[in-house]
Design a protein around this motif. Structure first.
Motif, PDB file in Angstrom:
ATOM      1  N   LEU A 145     -15.418  -5.616   1.078  1.00 52.38           N
ATOM      2  CA  LEU A 145     -16.581  -4.049   1.224  1.00 52.38           C
ATOM      3  C   LEU A 145     -15.791  -3.986  -0.202  1.00 52.38           C
ATOM      4  O   LEU A 145     -16.942  -3.514  -1.106  1.00 52.38           O
ATOM      5  CB  LEU A 145     -16.227  -3.224   2.115  1.00 52.38           C
ATOM      6  N   ASN A 146     -15.101  -3.737  -0.582  1.00 53.32           N
ATOM      7  CA  ASN A 146     -13.816  -4.446  -2.213  1.00 53.32           C
ATOM      8  C   ASN A 146     -13.150  -5.033  -2.081  1.00 53.32           C
ATOM      9  O   ASN A 146     -12.110  -4.963  -1.584  1.00 53.32           O
ATOM     10  CB  ASN A 146     -14.643  -2.894  -2.208  1.00 53.32           C
ATOM     11  N   TYR A 147     -13.175  -6.064  -3.642  1.00 51.75           N
ATOM     12  CA  TYR A 147     -11.906  -6.587  -3.937  1.00 51.75           C
ATOM     13  C   TYR A 147     -11.384  -6.149  -5.671  1.00 51.75           C
ATOM     14  O   TYR A 147     -12.182  -6.077  -6.301  1.00 51.75           O
ATOM     15  CB  TYR A 147     -12.381  -7.786  -3.583  1.00 51.75           C
ATOM     16  N   ILE A 148      -9.999  -6.115  -5.183  1.00 54.38           N
ATOM     17  CA  ILE A 148      -9.560  -5.484  -6.732  1.00 54.38           C
ATOM     18  C   ILE A 148      -8.455  -6.735  -6.281  1.00 54.38           C
ATOM     19  O   ILE A 148      -7.242  -6.524  -6.256  1.00 54.38           O
ATOM     20  CB  ILE A 148      -8.887  -4.172  -6.705  1.00 54.38           C
ATOM     21  N   ARG A 149      -8.377  -6.985  -8.257  1.00 60.88           N
ATOM     22  CA  ARG A 149      -7.338  -8.094  -8.956  1.00 60.88           C
ATOM     23  C   ARG A 149      -6.832  -6.852  -9.091  1.00 60.88           C
ATOM     24  O   ARG A 149      -6.848  -6.576 -10.307  1.00 60.88           O
ATOM     25  CB  ARG A 149      -8.086  -8.894  -8.996  1.00 60.88           C
ATOM     26  N   GLU A 150      -4.966  -7.559  -9.316  1.00 62.94           N
ATOM     27  CA  GLU A 150      -4.278  -6.236 -10.163  1.00 62.94           C
ATOM     28  C   GLU A 150      -3.266  -7.333 -10.372  1.00 62.94           C
ATOM     29  O   GLU A 150      -3.779  -8.764 -10.393  1.00 62.94           O
ATOM     30  CB  GLU A 150      -3.442  -4.838  -9.756  1.00 62.94           C
ATOM     31  N   SER A 151      -2.274  -6.473 -11.633  1.00 59.57           N
ATOM     32  CA  SER A 151      -1.976  -7.739 -12.798  1.00 59.57           C
ATOM     33  C   SER A 151      -0.392  -7.841 -11.827  1.00 59.57           C
ATOM     34  O   SER A 151       0.647  -8.839 -12.235  1.00 59.57           O
ATOM     35  CB  SER A 151      -1.534  -7.370 -13.967  1.00 59.57           C
ATOM     36  N   HIS A 152       0.121  -7.034 -10.809  1.00 57.29           N
ATOM     37  CA  HIS A 152       1.378  -7.206  -9.919  1.00 57.29           C
ATOM     38  C   HIS A 152       1.012  -6.307  -8.554  1.00 57.29           C
ATOM     39  O   HIS A 152      -0.094  -5.963  -7.789  1.00 57.29           O
ATOM     40  CB  HIS A 152       2.149  -5.914 -10.684  1.00 57.29           C
ATOM     41  N   ALA A 153       1.107  -7.321  -7.486  1.00 52.68           N
ATOM     42  CA  ALA A 153       1.415  -7.249  -6.181  1.00 52.68           C
ATOM     43  C   ALA A 153       1.567  -5.549  -6.005  1.00 52.68           C
ATOM     44  O   ALA A 153       2.861  -4.466  -6.959  1.00 52.68           O
ATOM     45  CB  ALA A 153       2.064  -7.855  -5.889  1.00 52.68           C
ATOM     46  N   ILE A 154       0.568  -4.916  -4.987  1.00 48.96           N
ATOM     47  CA  ILE A 154       1.497  -3.493  -4.536  1.00 48.96           C
ATOM     48  C   ILE A 154       2.304  -3.153  -2.913  1.00 48.96           C
ATOM     49  O   ILE A 154       1.574  -4.667  -2.605  1.00 48.96           O
ATOM     50  CB  ILE A 154      -0.050  -3.016  -4.228  1.00 48.96           C
ATOM     51  N   GLN A 155       3.250  -3.177  -3.260  1.00 56.28           N
ATOM     52  CA  GLN A 155       3.867  -3.262  -2.366  1.00 56.28           C
ATOM     53  C   GLN A 155       3.599  -2.171  -1.290  1.00 56.28           C
ATOM     54  O   GLN A 155       3.736  -2.572  -0.040  1.00 56.28           O
ATOM     55  CB  GLN A 155       5.062  -2.838  -2.731  1.00 56.28           C
ATOM     56  N   THR A 156       4.000  -1.170  -1.862  1.00 58.58           N
ATOM     57  CA  THR A 156       3.251  -0.154  -0.866  1.00 58.58           C
ATOM     58  C   THR A 156       2.031   1.045  -1.281  1.00 58.58           C
ATOM     59  O   THR A 156       1.754   1.120  -2.237  1.00 58.58           O
ATOM     60  CB  THR A 156       4.502   1.108  -0.027  1.00 58.58           C
ATOM     61  N   MET A 157       1.582   2.300  -0.017  1.00 60.12           N
ATOM     62  CA  MET A 157       0.539   2.694  -0.886  1.00 60.12           C
ATOM     63  C   MET A 157       0.250   4.238   0.306  1.00 60.12           C
ATOM     64  O   MET A 157       0.633   3.586   0.973  1.00 60.12           O
ATOM     65  CB  MET A 157      -0.621   2.555  -1.204  1.00 60.12           C
ATOM     66  N   SER A 158       0.333   4.754  -0.223  1.00 61.49           N
ATOM     67  CA  SER A 158      -0.315   6.123   0.565  1.00 61.49           C
ATOM     68  C   SER A 158      -1.920   6.798  -0.126  1.00 61.49           C
ATOM     69  O   SER A 158      -1.955   6.989  -0.974  1.00 61.49           O
ATOM     70  CB  SER A 158       0.553   7.015   0.206  1.00 61.49           C
ATOM     71  N   LEU A 159      -2.139   7.080   1.125  1.00 62.50           N
ATOM     72  CA  LEU A 159      -3.719   8.478   0.755  1.00 62.50           C
ATOM     73  C   LEU A 159      -3.241   9.487   0.892  1.00 62.50           C
ATOM     74  O   LEU A 159      -2.433  10.203   1.021  1.00 62.50           O
ATOM     75  CB  LEU A 159      -4.870   8.000   2.475  1.00 62.50           C
ATOM     76  N   HIS A 160      -3.749  10.261   0.264  1.00 62.34           N
ATOM     77  CA  HIS A 160      -4.149  11.630  -0.282  1.00 62.34           C
ATOM     78  C   HIS A 160      -4.628  12.534   0.756  1.00 62.34           C
ATOM     79  O   HIS A 160      -5.327  11.774   1.583  1.00 62.34           O
ATOM     80  CB  HIS A 160      -4.942  12.301  -1.602  1.00 62.34           C
ATOM     81  N   PRO A 161      -4.104  13.009   1.741  1.00 58.93           N
ATOM     82  CA  PRO A 161      -4.222  14.178   2.808  1.00 58.93           C
ATOM     83  C   PRO A 161      -5.652  14.780   2.895  1.00 58.93           C
ATOM     84  O   PRO A 161      -6.276  14.724   3.166  1.00 58.93           O
ATOM     85  CB  PRO A 161      -3.269  14.890   2.814  1.00 58.93           C
ATOM     86  N   THR A 162      -6.119  14.588   1.356  1.00 60.73           N
ATOM     87  CA  THR A 162      -7.680  15.858   1.269  1.00 60.73           C
ATOM     88  C   THR A 162      -8.595  15.190   0.328  1.00 60.73           C
ATOM     89  O   THR A 162      -9.405  15.585   0.323  1.00 60.73           O
ATOM     90  CB  THR A 162      -7.235  16.993   1.329  1.00 60.73           C
ATOM     91  N   LEU A 163      -7.674  14.847  -0.736  1.00 60.60           N
ATOM     92  CA  LEU A 163      -8.905  13.656  -1.843  1.00 60.60           C
ATOM     93  C   LEU A 163      -9.032  12.546  -1.432  1.00 60.60           C
ATOM     94  O   LEU A 163      -8.593  12.028  -0.652  1.00 60.60           O
ATOM     95  CB  LEU A 163      -8.269  13.963  -3.061  1.00 60.60           C
ATOM     96  N   ASN A 164     -10.138  12.364  -1.962  1.00 60.43           N
ATOM     97  CA  ASN A 164     -10.823  10.929  -1.849  1.00 60.43           C
ATOM     98  C   ASN A 164      -9.741   9.478  -2.331  1.00 60.43           C
ATOM     99  O   ASN A 164      -9.915   9.296  -3.720  1.00 60.43           O
ATOM    100  CB  ASN A 164     -11.789  10.819  -1.890  1.00 60.43           C
ATOM    101  N   CYS A 165      -8.402   9.419  -2.243  1.00 57.04           N
ATOM    102  CA  CYS A 165      -7.647   8.729  -3.736  1.00 57.04           C
ATOM    103  C   CYS A 165      -6.067   7.896  -3.384  1.00 57.04           C
ATOM    104  O   CYS A 165      -5.977   8.884  -1.406  1.00 57.04           O
ATOM    105  CB  CYS A 165      -7.609   9.573  -4.379  1.00 57.04           C
ATOM    106  N   LEU A 166      -6.119   7.541  -2.818  1.00 57.87           N
ATOM    107  CA  LEU A 166      -4.992   6.904  -2.870  1.00 57.87           C
ATOM    108  C   LEU A 166      -3.558   6.522  -4.593  1.00 57.87           C
ATOM    109  O   LEU A 166      -4.045   6.602  -5.256  1.00 57.87           O
ATOM    110  CB  LEU A 166      -4.773   5.458  -1.912  1.00 57.87           C
ATOM    111  N   ALA A 167      -2.248   6.322  -3.586  1.00 64.71           N
ATOM    112  CA  ALA A 167      -1.850   5.759  -4.734  1.00 64.71           C
ATOM    113  C   ALA A 167      -0.614   4.644  -4.209  1.00 64.71           C
ATOM    114  O   ALA A 167      -0.444   4.795  -3.150  1.00 64.71           O
ATOM    115  CB  ALA A 167      -0.275   7.232  -5.250  1.00 64.71           C
ATOM    116  N   ALA A 168      -0.718   4.316  -5.714  1.00 62.57           N
ATOM    117  CA  ALA A 168       0.154   2.429  -4.874  1.00 62.57           C
ATOM    118  C   ALA A 168       1.438   2.314  -5.637  1.00 62.57           C
ATOM    119  O   ALA A 168       0.755   2.418  -6.907  1.00 62.57           O
ATOM    120  CB  ALA A 168      -1.036   1.417  -4.735  1.00 62.57           C
ATOM    121  N   GLN A 169       2.081   1.387  -4.993  1.00 57.87           N
ATOM    122  CA  GLN A 169       3.348   1.389  -6.416  1.00 57.87           C
ATOM    123  C   GLN A 169       2.958  -0.197  -6.283  1.00 57.87           C
ATOM    124  O   GLN A 169       2.995  -0.723  -5.358  1.00 57.87           O
ATOM    125  CB  GLN A 169       4.458   1.823  -5.315  1.00 57.87           C
ATOM    126  N   THR A 170       3.445  -0.315  -7.664  1.00 56.13           N
ATOM    127  CA  THR A 170       3.331  -2.162  -7.680  1.00 56.13           C
ATOM    128  C   THR A 170       4.600  -2.509  -7.748  1.00 56.13           C
ATOM    129  O   THR A 170       5.858  -2.183  -8.280  1.00 56.13           O
ATOM    130  CB  THR A 170       2.333  -2.382  -9.352  1.00 56.13           C
TER     131      THR A 170
END
Length: 163
Positions: free
Chosen positions: A119-144
């Protein structure tokens, strides 16, 4: 044998482990007994129960494939195969109708769960090791792998980095 990943189901009565012997086990949380186990052809780097279907799990493999399993059958019944290197993380989104996966190939993919559709493909400059969804907002944080945090905002079925 050392474990690669561990994940509880949504009510905590079972958990999954994946290990370097290429095995995936489902455990009873109270007794500590193995309920189900099977061996894969490649290393299962990450395992995740589907939050609503307690016999269904995903395993992210060292080859980049993501396998969907039914614990009662012990055979994969779906393959998601757009990553070309090991899968690092899997998380369910969109009321568990979709999931996100990150890989050492520096991609973040949003998948439709029922079919192996990207549904969606995103290419980053570094690999994403882990991520976490925000419990109420429509966003997520990812660590590269370069020690940066990227925040993505959901726009329908698309995720876009916030700069």
């Amino acid at each position: 044998m050392a474990n690669l990943d561990i994940c509880f189901n949504s009510d905590g009565n079972r958990f999954l482990t994946s290990s370097y012997d290429k095995g995936i086990k489902c455990w009873d949380s109270k007794s500590g007994n193995v309920i189900s186990e099977f061996t894969t052809e490649d290393l299962p780097f990450v395992v995740k129960f589907h939050p609503d279907m307690q016999n269904v799990l995903l395993s992210g493999m060292s080859t980049g494939a993501i396998l969907r399993w039914d614990l009662r059958v012990k055979e994969p019944n779906q393959i998601y195969d757009q990553h070309v290197r090991s899968v690092n993380f899997i998380t369910f989104v969109d009321r568990n109708r979709s999931f996100l996966s990150s890989s050492s190939d520096k991609s973040l993919i949003l998948w439709k769960f029922e079919v192996p559709q990207v549904l969606n493909y995103i290419r980053e400059s570094h690999a994403i090791q882990t991520m976490s969804l925000h419990p109420t907002l429509n966003c997520l944080a990812a660590q590269t792998t370069d020690n940066k945090i990227i925040v993505y905002r959901s726009q329908g079925l698309k995720y876009r980095p916030i700069h």
